[in-house]
Design a protein around this motif. Structure first.
Motif, PDB file in Angstrom:
ATOM      1  N   THR A 236       2.409   1.973  -8.131  1.00  0.00           N
ATOM      2  CA  THR A 236       1.314   1.814  -7.177  1.00  0.00           C
ATOM      3  C   THR A 236       0.541   0.537  -7.502  1.00  0.00           C
ATOM      4  O   THR A 236       0.588   0.045  -8.640  1.00  0.00           O
ATOM      5  N   SER A 237      -0.158   0.018  -6.532  1.00  0.00           N
ATOM      6  CA  SER A 237      -0.881  -1.253  -6.733  1.00  0.00           C
ATOM      7  C   SER A 237      -2.344  -0.981  -7.084  1.00  0.00           C
ATOM      8  O   SER A 237      -2.898   0.064  -6.735  1.00  0.00           O
ATOM      9  N   MET A 238      -2.963  -1.935  -7.773  1.00  0.00           N
ATOM     10  CA  MET A 238      -4.394  -1.850  -8.064  1.00  0.00           C
ATOM     11  C   MET A 238      -4.934  -3.257  -8.273  1.00  0.00           C
ATOM     12  O   MET A 238      -4.185  -4.186  -8.601  1.00  0.00           O
ATOM     13  N   ARG A 239      -6.222  -3.396  -8.060  1.00  0.00           N
ATOM     14  CA  ARG A 239      -6.880  -4.702  -8.205  1.00  0.00           C
ATOM     15  C   ARG A 239      -7.629  -4.734  -9.529  1.00  0.00           C
ATOM     16  O   ARG A 239      -8.322  -3.775  -9.890  1.00  0.00           O
ATOM     17  N   VAL A 240      -7.490  -5.841 -10.229  1.00  0.00           N
ATOM     18  CA  VAL A 240      -8.033  -5.973 -11.582  1.00  0.00           C
ATOM     19  C   VAL A 240      -8.942  -7.194 -11.643  1.00  0.00           C
ATOM     20  O   VAL A 240      -8.598  -8.286 -11.167  1.00  0.00           O
ATOM     21  N   GLY A 241     -10.102  -7.027 -12.288  1.00  0.00           N
ATOM     22  CA  GLY A 241     -10.990  -8.151 -12.567  1.00  0.00           C
ATOM     23  C   GLY A 241     -11.800  -8.616 -11.373  1.00  0.00           C
ATOM     24  O   GLY A 241     -11.754  -8.042 -10.284  1.00  0.00           O
TER      25      GLY A 241
ATOM     26  N   GLY B 219       0.795  -1.232   0.000  1.00  0.00           N
ATOM     27  CA  GLY B 219       0.000   0.000   0.000  1.00  0.00           C
ATOM     28  C   GLY B 219       0.814   1.262   0.000  1.00  0.00           C
ATOM     29  O   GLY B 219       0.264   2.357   0.159  1.00  0.00           O
ATOM     30  N   SER B 220       2.120   1.159  -0.146  1.00  0.00           N
ATOM     31  CA  SER B 220       2.989   2.332  -0.151  1.00  0.00           C
ATOM     32  C   SER B 220       3.464   2.623  -1.567  1.00  0.00           C
ATOM     33  O   SER B 220       4.262   1.877  -2.130  1.00  0.00           O
ATOM     34  N   SER B 221       2.953   3.681  -2.168  1.00  0.00           N
ATOM     35  CA  SER B 221       3.366   4.054  -3.523  1.00  0.00           C
ATOM     36  C   SER B 221       4.833   4.455  -3.524  1.00  0.00           C
ATOM     37  O   SER B 221       5.323   5.086  -2.585  1.00  0.00           O
ATOM     38  N   GLN B 222       5.531   4.076  -4.578  1.00  0.00           N
ATOM     39  CA  GLN B 222       6.955   4.361  -4.712  1.00  0.00           C
ATOM     40  C   GLN B 222       7.157   5.340  -5.872  1.00  0.00           C
ATOM     41  O   GLN B 222       6.539   5.202  -6.927  1.00  0.00           O
ATOM     42  N   SER B 223       8.032   6.333  -5.661  1.00  0.00           N
ATOM     43  CA  SER B 223       8.338   7.303  -6.717  1.00  0.00           C
ATOM     44  C   SER B 223       9.838   7.507  -6.778  1.00  0.00           C
ATOM     45  O   SER B 223      10.509   7.597  -5.749  1.00  0.00           O
ATOM     46  N   VAL B 224      10.367   7.585  -8.009  1.00  0.00           N
ATOM     47  CA  VAL B 224      11.796   7.769  -8.186  1.00  0.00           C
ATOM     48  C   VAL B 224      12.034   8.425  -9.543  1.00  0.00           C
ATOM     49  O   VAL B 224      11.250   8.259 -10.479  1.00  0.00           O
ATOM     50  N   VAL B 225      13.122   9.230  -9.616  1.00  0.00           N
ATOM     51  CA  VAL B 225      13.502   9.863 -10.876  1.00  0.00           C
ATOM     52  C   VAL B 225      14.632   9.054 -11.493  1.00  0.00           C
ATOM     53  O   VAL B 225      15.665   8.835 -10.862  1.00  0.00           O
ATOM     54  N   VAL B 226      14.436   8.604 -12.730  1.00  0.00           N
ATOM     55  CA  VAL B 226      15.435   7.792 -13.445  1.00  0.00           C
ATOM     56  C   VAL B 226      15.656   8.411 -14.821  1.00  0.00           C
ATOM     57  O   VAL B 226      14.713   8.482 -15.627  1.00  0.00           O
ATOM     58  N   ASP B 227      16.887   8.867 -15.070  1.00  0.00           N
ATOM     59  CA  ASP B 227      17.246   9.428 -16.376  1.00  0.00           C
ATOM     60  C   ASP B 227      16.271  10.508 -16.836  1.00  0.00           C
ATOM     61  O   ASP B 227      15.796  10.518 -17.973  1.00  0.00           O
TER      62      ASP B 227
ATOM     63  N   MET C 291       0.738  -4.293 -10.172  1.00  0.00           N
ATOM     64  CA  MET C 291       1.357  -3.007  -9.892  1.00  0.00           C
ATOM     65  C   MET C 291       1.493  -2.220 -11.184  1.00  0.00           C
ATOM     66  O   MET C 291       1.986  -2.752 -12.188  1.00  0.00           O
ATOM     67  N   ALA C 292       1.043  -0.979 -11.143  1.00  0.00           N
ATOM     68  CA  ALA C 292       1.126  -0.114 -12.321  1.00  0.00           C
ATOM     69  C   ALA C 292       2.258   0.888 -12.120  1.00  0.00           C
ATOM     70  O   ALA C 292       2.353   1.543 -11.083  1.00  0.00           O
ATOM     71  N   GLU C 293       3.120   0.952 -13.110  1.00  0.00           N
ATOM     72  CA  GLU C 293       4.215   1.923 -13.105  1.00  0.00           C
ATOM     73  C   GLU C 293       3.902   2.988 -14.160  1.00  0.00           C
ATOM     74  O   GLU C 293       3.843   2.689 -15.358  1.00  0.00           O
ATOM     75  N   LEU C 294       3.699   4.216 -13.704  1.00  0.00           N
ATOM     76  CA  LEU C 294       3.380   5.328 -14.589  1.00  0.00           C
ATOM     77  C   LEU C 294       4.605   6.224 -14.706  1.00  0.00           C
ATOM     78  O   LEU C 294       5.242   6.566 -13.706  1.00  0.00           O
TER      79      LEU C 294
END
Length: 205
Positions: free
Chosen positions: A88-93, A73-81, A100-103
């Protein structure tokens, strides 16, 4: 993004016709805005879907900790290049499967958007701070001057209250040790005697 996915998309890497269909929907509804890239991850670190077709099915062991943090439940954010990645996580279906969706967004675009939104307020805040500082200094000076004036008045009142009234012809307290010519009224007494002497001489003649 979530309404575009089905439970089958969480079972394994999305390929073939389903991939093309999902990619078209993602381009239309997700990548049309500030989001520039997307990846869907399974809990074991496998990429289920990506806007880059060649990444689908790859597995990244380095993502293990970040994925489990997102699962918790802890969203992760980082700057890469120069890119800002948010995981962040989400439930599907139904029944729901956890993915986990990485935007991905342009970090430069985020900074520019932030500047446009907040920089005008920074200038106003600095101006307000300067005005408040000037008012604070002016108030401090005013209170200091007021205190000096009040202290002077208090001291003057104390001196006036302590000084006994001066009665003509009576030595002022503390004048007993002074020579006669330095006492108050000495000159008047001398002139009065001279007038009396002159009046007496005139009367005799």
């Amino acid at each position: 993004l979530q309404p575009l996915l089905s439970a089958k998309d969480a079972d394994g890497p999305v390929r073939g016709e389903r991939y093309d269909q999902l990619l078209a929907s993602v381009h239309e509804r997700v990548l049309a805005g500030p989001i520039t890239g997307i990846r869907l991850w399974a809990q074991d670190g496998t990429i289920l879907f990506s806007d880059e077709r060649g990444l689908v099915g790859e597995r990244d062991a380095k993502m293990h900790e970040d994925l489990h943090a997102a699962i918790a439940g802890s969203s992760q954010s980082v700057v890469v290049d120069g890119e800002f990645h948010t995981l962040t996580s989400m439930r599907v279906g139904e029944p729901p499967s956890l993915v986990m969706a990485e935007l991905i967004r342009s970090h430069g675009a985020i900074v520019e958007e932030s500047r446009e939104q907040w920089f005008p307020w920074v200038g106003r805040a600095l101006t307000a701070a300067a005005v408040l500082a000037v008012l604070w200094i002016a108030t401090a000076i005013a209170f200091w001057v007021f205190g000096v004036v009040q202290t002077g008045r208090t001291e003057r009142r104390k001196v006036e209250a302590a000084a006994p009234p001066v009665i003509p012809g009576r030595p002022v307290q503390g004048d007993e040790d002074l020579p006669p010519y330095m006492r108050p009224g000495f000159r008047e007494e001398v002139e009065a005697r001279r007038r009396m002497e002159m009046d007496g001489i005139a009367a005799d003649t």
